[in-house]
Design a protein around this motif. Structure first.
Motif, PDB file in Angstrom:
ATOM      1  N   SER A 169      -0.801   3.606 -10.391  1.00 42.40           N
ATOM      2  CA  SER A 169      -1.332   4.973 -10.487  1.00 42.40           C
ATOM      3  C   SER A 169      -0.530   5.796 -11.484  1.00 42.40           C
ATOM      4  N   LEU A 223       0.347  -0.252  -5.809  1.00 45.41           N
ATOM      5  CA  LEU A 223      -0.696   0.727  -6.100  1.00 45.41           C
ATOM      6  C   LEU A 223      -0.114   2.013  -6.666  1.00 45.41           C
ATOM      7  N   ALA A 224       1.029   2.436  -6.150  1.00 44.35           N
ATOM      8  CA  ALA A 224       1.669   3.660  -6.642  1.00 44.35           C
ATOM      9  C   ALA A 224       2.104   3.507  -8.092  1.00 44.35           C
ATOM     10  N   GLY A 271       1.393  -1.172  -1.065  1.00 45.65           N
ATOM     11  CA  GLY A 271       1.325   0.261  -1.331  1.00 45.65           C
ATOM     12  C   GLY A 271       2.124   0.678  -2.546  1.00 45.65           C
ATOM     13  N   ASN A 272       3.290   0.082  -2.734  1.00 47.40           N
ATOM     14  CA  ASN A 272       4.118   0.448  -3.883  1.00 47.40           C
ATOM     15  C   ASN A 272       3.549  -0.074  -5.193  1.00 47.40           C
ATOM     16  N   TRP A 315       1.774   4.422  -0.798  1.00 49.13           N
ATOM     17  CA  TRP A 315       0.927   4.884  -1.897  1.00 49.13           C
ATOM     18  C   TRP A 315       0.781   6.396  -1.884  1.00 49.13           C
TER      19      TRP A 315
END
Length: 495
Positions: A81, A77-78, A74-75, A244
């Motif tokens: 982004s 992906l963050a 998730g991190n 995320w």
């Protein structure tokens, strides 16, 4: 030597002179290097609220694999982004997110977005004030409210501390971006070490006396896969989605174009990695360890406030870390709220608006339910505000390739863009109902009116972000194409 004829500036005059480029591109002489953004992300996302979110993962019964691997994914992906979607547009336009939304959605939609966004920023900043207050209250023997035990109001002494903390945070936010970065550079370097030290000091309570003991304790005593009674269970995709989605309004929702408009290069978007992997990975894991140790030492019915957890793990250093971590996160959050409110009140000075937003932050800090449901709040606000950022992204990169005109609302002087409103509310409503039909009994009727494949769809709310983003841009693009292709020269528009 001062000029005796020049009028003496009052405090109000000096505050009015603080220029944050609220309505114009940032000038070249005000741009910042990478260190400013590394410090800001490190301090903002190594926050007192990490004690809350790390604790919630333990309470909601994630497994060790879910926590260690899910948060990692998730991190990543963050960070991507921020770096690939948000920062490039920020350095090209150098405008706040509010003025970019105005160009594509019109002033009415911008005012609505700004007012609602400012309110949620006040709520989130209030949760950070609450976190800091638990640390200050601890050595004075002032109990923090335990919402899970039915305590819905804090005591008067606790409220007094919260008001004091909120006043300090408001003052720093009023002073602007440069003062925030200076504060961040002071706080950022040492806070992660306190989290790590607290976790290491807590491990013996969990039976960990050597590195080889850790994974067994992680599976059996920390992230056990068993939620606290009465609490829903989170799994792997919950961890991915929370990491995320936690800041999606800032990256995919483009909220941080307001911050990155000060960056010299778009590559500074990768500075977000310092916040994500130190704060939303290491700090969440460390706070989860301290939470599990706190329950082991005090019983399952104990109140795991950030102050209590930090005291167990790191003593006085832990309490100081919680206080400053809350401040360093609330400062930029309140700063965003001030800029957002000013869009809705253009004749007011930014510092005055920020001061009033600070009052709202103090009120939110005294509502224990906000901290208790913090994970749900960040999920809902991310899902709600993200579509406008998706429109900025598509308007900038995709519309020219489709032969569509950028900034249609601005060029036609429309008060509101109906394609933006359809995409915004349409995507949120659809994704909310798809989640609510399984999560809330009062929405079970939705299954009766849906096609079979959607009736059997049981989404993890934290992973609703991707379908919401896709649905938002599809609705916005299709409606924009209809609007532009069928627009006639005689179309009435507002001047």
């Amino acid at each position: 030597m001062s000029n005796p004829e020049s009028p003496k500036q009052t405090l109000v005059d000096r505050l009015d002179a603080v220029n944050e480029f609220e309505r114009e591109p940032v000038s070249q002489d005000k741009l910042h290097g990478a260190k400013s953004f590394i410090a800001m992300f490190s301090s903002e996302h190594v926050a007192g609220t990490e004690f809350v979110l790390g604790t919630l993962l333990v309470v909601h019964g994630v497994s060790a694999f879910d926590a260690l691997v899910g948060l990692l994914v998730g991190n990543i992906l963050a960070v991507l982004s921020w770096a690939l979607m948000c920062a490039p547009i920020a350095v090209k336009e150098r405008l706040t997110v509010y003025w970019q939304i105005r160009k594509i959605a019109g002033p009415y939609a911008t005012v609505l977005y700004s007012a609602l966004f400012a309110l949620i920023m006040c709520v989130l900043a209030g949760s950070m004030v609450s976190v800091s207050t638990t640390a200050i209250a601890h050595p004075f023997g002032i109990d923090s409210p335990n919402y899970a035990a039915g305590e819905i109001f804090p005591s008067l002494p606790w409220i007094g501390i919260a008001v004091f903390v909120g006043a300090v945070i408001s003052a720093l936010a009023i002073l602007g971006f440069e003062k925030m970065t200076h504060f961040a550079k002071i706080c950022a370097p040492w806070m992660p070490f306190v989290f790590i030290a607290g976790a290491l000091a807590s491990l013996p309570i969990l039976g960990v006396h050597s590195p080889g003991d850790f994974m067994q304790a992680a599976r059996e005593k920390i992230w056990t896969g068993v939620p606290t009674p009465g609490v829903s269970k989170y799994g792997f995709w919950s961890c991915v989605g929370l990491a995320w989605l936690c800041n999606i309004s800032q990256h995919m929702g483009m909220g941080d174009v307001t911050i990155f408009r000060y960056a010299k290069k778009w590559q500074y978007g990768f500075a977000s990695a310092f916040g994500m992997f130190i704060g939303h990975y290491i700090a969440w894991i460390c706070s989860g360890i301290m939470c599990a140790a706190f329950f082991a030492a005090n019983g399952a019915d104990a109140n795991p406030t950030p102050g209590n957890i930090a005291w167990l793990g790191a003593g006085w250093a832990g309490l100081v870390c919680v206080v400053l971590a809350g401040w360093s996160t609330a400062n930029p959050t309140l700063y965003r709220a001030g800029l957002a409110f000013q869009v809705a009140t253009p004749n007011w000075s930014r510092w005055k608006i920020t001061m009033y937003a600070g009052i709202g932050m103090m009120v939110a800090a005294c509502i224990p339910a906000i901290t208790f449901y913090l994970d749900k709040i960040v999920a809902y606000y991310g899902l709600f505000f993200m579509p406008l950022g998706a429109f900025i992204f598509f308007d900038y990169w995709v519309f020219p390739k489709l032969g569509l005109t950028r900034f249609w609302a601005e060029k036609r002087k429309l008060l509101a863009s109906w394609p933006a409103m359809v995409g915004w509310f349409g995507s949120f409503i659809v994704c909310f109902f798809l989640f609510a039909k399984e999560a809330y009994p009062s929405f079970a009727w939705v299954n009766d009116v849906l096609p079979g494949f959607l009736a059997h769809y049981k989404p993890d709310f934290f992973m609703q972000v991707l379908p919401a983003w896709i649905l938002a841009v599809v609705l916005y693009t299709v409606c924009s194409a209809l609007q532009q292709n069928f627009s006639k020269p005689s179309t009435v528009y507002f001047k």
